[in-house]
Write an enzyme that holds these catalytic residues in place. Structure first.
Site, mmCIF file in Angstrom:
data_model
loop_
_atom_site.group_PDB
_atom_site.id
_atom_site.type_symbol
_atom_site.label_atom_id
_atom_site.label_comp_id
_atom_site.label_asym_id
_atom_site.label_seq_id
_atom_site.Cartn_x
_atom_site.Cartn_y
_atom_site.Cartn_z
ATOM 1 N N SER A 103 7.266 7.062 21.131
ATOM 2 C CA SER A 103 6.694 7.941 20.262
ATOM 3 C C SER A 103 7.684 7.859 19.150
ATOM 4 C CB SER A 103 6.281 9.119 20.921
ATOM 5 O OG SER A 103 5.648 9.855 19.900
ATOM 6 N N ASP A 153 -5.174 6.240 21.009
ATOM 7 C CA ASP A 153 -4.128 7.094 20.647
ATOM 8 C C ASP A 153 -4.389 7.831 19.402
ATOM 9 O OD1 ASP A 153 -1.793 8.081 19.364
ATOM 10 O OD2 ASP A 153 -0.399 6.351 20.350
ATOM 11 N N HIS A 184 -1.942 8.695 23.734
ATOM 12 C CA HIS A 184 -0.591 8.609 23.310
ATOM 13 C C HIS A 184 0.455 8.385 24.355
ATOM 14 C CE1 HIS A 184 2.260 8.568 19.990
ATOM 15 N NE2 HIS A 184 3.047 9.621 20.536
HETATM 16 C C1 MLT Z 1 6.608 10.613 14.840
HETATM 17 O O1 MLT Z 1 6.638 11.572 14.059
HETATM 18 O O2 MLT Z 1 7.642 9.779 15.074
HETATM 19 C C2 MLT Z 1 5.340 10.314 15.246
HETATM 20 O O3 MLT Z 1 4.351 11.132 14.638
HETATM 21 C C3 MLT Z 1 5.317 10.223 16.668
HETATM 22 C C4 MLT Z 1 5.572 11.900 17.202
HETATM 23 O O4 MLT Z 1 6.774 12.142 17.297
HETATM 24 O O5 MLT Z 1 4.693 12.335 17.671
#
Ligand code: MLT
Length: 202
Positions: A103, A153, A184
């Protein structure tokens, strides 16, 4: 040494590649140690905690909204992380690591590949998205990248992960992009695919 709270676990098998573990939003340096051990037993593990706080939750760069990044901060923080890895390599005697990011951690790993290609030997990007709208021309010289996306996701649209795969391929990475029947969150399939992939490239 560039100041990141981190965990380091030395290799127990000299043949296993070192891993740079990069957690998701709200995680910390302990989060991915178990995953690292599952996908590459015996690897040295370097696991920093993101230095940006969002309502108390550690991250690797600032965002303006979910999926909308402060790109100036992405650039600055990627360079900072690159400097940390260089220092850690000297201190711990490591070769260039393969990043394993989830992520937000996958997004900073993708930024690092585009901005400082020499820092990483390759990357496993779990639920990553395009980190920079106008990245510099990177030369990735055949570095291996495994990109695992979730078909459902809610944070990363399919078009975005496809674009990231294309961006990295155009920069010369050897990209293996798989779309899993998940959201996700990570699944057992991520672990199995990552383990097999490391075995095939290391
Ligand atoms: C991010 O902020 O890098 C993406 O939105 C993924 C997350 O951290 O949820």
């Amino acid at each position: 040494m560039t100041d990141f709270i981190h965990r380091y676990e030395p290799a127990t098998n000299a043949g296993s590649p070192p891993l740079l573990l990069l957690h998701g939003t709200g995680g910390d340096e302990n989060d991915l140690l178990g995953l690292g051990k599952m996908i590459s037993p015996g690897s040295a593990l370097l696991s920093p905690r993101g230095r940006v706080l969002e309502h108390g939750m550690p991250r690797f760069f600032r965002r303006l909204a979910e999926g909308v990044f402060d790109e100036e901060d992405v650039r600055r923080r990627a360079l900072e992380l690159g400097a940390f890895v260089a220092d850690a390599r000297k201190q711990y005697g490591m070769t260039a690591p393969i990043a394993v990011g989830f992520s937000n951690g996958a997004n900073i790993a993708a930024a690092l590949l585009l901005l400082k290609p020499d820092v990483l030997a390759g990357a496993i990007l779990l639920r990553a998205m395009v980190p920079l709208s106008d990245p510099p021309k990177a030369e990735l010289g055949g570095k291996p990248v495994l990109l695992l996306s979730g078909q459902a996701d809610p944070i990363v649209p399919a078009s975005n992960s496809t674009k990231l795969a294309a961006l990295l391929s155009e920069a010369g990475a050897r990209v293996d992009h798989k779309v899993l029947p998940s959201g996700h969150q990570l699944s057992q399939a991520d672990v199995t695919l990552a383990r097999n992939w490391i075995g095939s490239v290391a």
